[in-house]
Design a protein around this motif. Structure first.
Motif, PDB file in Angstrom:
ATOM      1  N   LEU A  44    -104.443 -24.697 -63.324  1.00 24.00           N
ATOM      2  CA  LEU A  44    -103.957 -24.770 -62.443  1.00 24.00           C
ATOM      3  C   LEU A  44    -104.092 -23.312 -61.479  1.00 24.00           C
ATOM      4  O   LEU A  44    -103.903 -23.765 -60.585  1.00 24.00           O
TER       5      LEU A  44
ATOM      6  N   ALA B  47    -106.771 -23.728 -59.264  1.00 22.62           N
ATOM      7  CA  ALA B  47    -106.585 -24.442 -58.450  1.00 22.62           C
ATOM      8  C   ALA B  47    -105.844 -23.739 -57.482  1.00 22.62           C
ATOM      9  O   ALA B  47    -105.945 -24.476 -56.377  1.00 22.62           O
TER      10      ALA B  47
ATOM     11  N   VAL C  89    -102.937 -22.332 -58.037  1.00 25.14           N
ATOM     12  CA  VAL C  89    -100.941 -22.397 -58.194  1.00 25.14           C
ATOM     13  C   VAL C  89    -100.736 -21.542 -59.268  1.00 25.14           C
ATOM     14  O   VAL C  89    -101.355 -20.506 -59.393  1.00 25.14           O
TER      15      VAL C  89
ATOM     16  N   LYS D 126    -100.214 -30.196 -59.722  1.00 22.88           N
ATOM     17  CA  LYS D 126    -100.877 -29.289 -58.540  1.00 22.88           C
ATOM     18  C   LYS D 126    -100.922 -30.976 -57.527  1.00 22.88           C
ATOM     19  O   LYS D 126    -100.043 -29.891 -56.410  1.00 22.88           O
TER      20      LYS D 126
END
Length: 340
Positions: free
Chosen positions: A23, A26, A28, A274
Motif C-alpha cells: 500500500l 502505491a 497510500v 486501494k
C-alpha cells in the motif's frame, strides 16, 4: 498521497507488513501497530510452500527471500520410523521469521510507513480504514506450539515430519543453516521449563528418538518460543472489517501453506483497500470485496486441510497414512495441488 485515506493495520506479522508495504508503494498512507518489536522469533514452521510467482510479484516480495533454503523433498516418520520419501511438486523455501519479518519491517519504514512497535492500536477493533492482522481467531480447542532452532543436526530429507501421539513435528533448514524444529502437541503435564519443554514434549508423545537427536545437537535457546495453536477452526473471521493472515482463517500447519496463504490473503485485500483509500468505494464495499475474494480462493483449501489433519494426529489414522505411503497409494501430488 494527498487526499488518500489513512489505512491502519493492527498486527505487524507477515501479512500485515506485506500489505502495508504494498500500500505504501502505491502511495497510500499506512500505520502499522505491532505489540512487540523486531527482530524476534515466532512459533512457525518457517517453510513457505505454494507461494506463486504472481503473489510474489504483486507484493514486490521476492527480494525478501534472499538466502532462503530450497526444499524439494519430504519424509514422514511414524514414531521414529522413516516412511518412503516424497518429492514436493514445487520448490518450497525455508527462511526464519526472525529474518523475514525484520526485512519487511525495515522496507516498510524506508517506504515512509508509520511502524509503531510495542504499541497497541487505540480504540475499537472494527472501524473504517482498519485492517486486522492480529493472529489466530480465538475459536476452537487450543494445543501447544513449540519452536526452537538447532545446529549440527543431520536431516534425512529437506523436510522431515514426525508423527507422534496427538502431535506432529516438522524439521527443515532455514537461511542461517539452522534446523527449525516446530511442532504442535496435545497439552500434557511435563516437568521441563523453557527450551527443555521441546524434548520433554517429544518424549511424552512417543518421539524419544527425535528428542535424543535434538538433545545431541547445538540448541539455540534464544530462538525458543511457545504459543497456543488452534487446529479445528475451519471458518473465516467475522465479516466486520478487512482481515488478513490468521485473523482471516487458520490452515493446519502440516500443509506448510500458512505463510503463503498470509501473503496471498494480503494480496487479495490490496485492490479493495486501494479503492477505498482513493475514495472509489465506501468501506463496507471494501470489506465485502475482500471477504468474497478470500472465501473464493481459500474455502476449499481450508476444508480439505482440516479433513486430512486428523490423519497426522490420531494413532489409527497415522497407521493408515503410513500404509498408503508404503504402498505408493497416497495421492500426494493431488493433495498438494488442492491445498494450494
Amino acid at each position: 498521497m494527498k487526499g488518500a485515506r489513512q489505512i491502519e493495520i493492527v498486527g505487524g506479522g507477515l501479512a500485515g507488513l506485506a500489505a502495508g508495504l504494498a500500500l505504501r508503494r502505491a502511495g497510500v498512507p499506512v500505520t502499522i501497530y505491532e505489540a512487540n518489536g523486531y527482530p524476534r522469533h515466532r512459533v512457525c514452521g518457517e517453510f513457505i510452500s505454494g507461494l506463486d510467482g504472481g503473489t510474489t510479484a504483486n507484493l514486490g516480495f521476492g527480494e525478501f527471500l534472499a538466502g532462503a533454503r530450497p526444499h524439494r523433498g519430504v519424509t514422514y516418520h511414524l514414531r521414529g520410523r522413516p516412511l518412503r520419501p516424497l518429492a514436493i511438486p514445487r520448490v518450497a523455501w525455508g527462511i526464519s521469521r526472525h529474518t523475514l519479518d525484520a526485512r519487511v519491517a525495515r522496507a516498510f519504514a524506508e517506504a515512509g510507513g508509520d511502524l509503531r512497535t510495542h504499541t497497541r492500536a487505540p480504540g475499537g477493533e472494527a472501524r473504517p480504514g482498519r485492517v486486522l492482522a492480529t493472529g489466530r481467531c480465538r475459536r476452537g480447542r487450543f494445543w501447544v506450539g513449540l519452536k526452537v532452532h538447532v545446529y549440527n543436526l543431520k536431516l534425512v530429507n529437506d523436510f522431515e515430519i514426525h508423527l507422534g501421539d496427538r502431535a506432529y513435528v516438522g524439521l527443515s533448514r532455514v537461511e542461517s543453516s539452522a534446523v527449525n524444529v516446530c511442532g504442535i502437541f496435545h497439552r500434557r503435564e511435563v516437568a521441563g521449563r523453557g527450551v527443555a519443554l521441546v524434548c520433554d514434549y517429544l518424549r511424552a508423545c512417543g518421539l524419544a528418538k527425535l528428542a535424543e537427536r535434538i538433545a545431541g545437537a547445538d540448541v539455540d535457546a534464544q530462538s525458543f518460543c511457545v504459543s497456543a495453536a488452534t487446529l479445528r477452526d475451519t471458518g473465516f473471521g467475522p465479516p466486520d472489517t478487512v482481515r488478513i493472515g490468521d485473523a482471516m482463517a487458520t490452515i493446519p500447519p502440516f500443509t506448510g501453506n500458512g505463510l503463503a496463504m498470509a501473503l496471498q490473503g494480503a494480496e487479495l485485500a490490496l485492490a479493495p483497500l486501494k479503492a477505498y483509500a482513493f475514495g472509489e468505494v465506501p468501506w463496507e464495499e471494501c470489506v465485502r470485496r475482500t471477504a468474497a475474494a478470500q472465501r473464493l480462493r481459500f474455502r476449499r483449501r481450508l476444508l480439505l486441510a482440516h479433513l486430512i489433519h486428523p490423519f497426522l494426529l490420531e494413532r489409527r489414522r497415522q497407521a493408515c497414512l503410513a500404509l498408503l505411503v508404503g504402498l505408493r497409494l497416497l495421492p500426494f501430488r493431488a493433495f498438494y495441488a488442492a491445498l494450494r
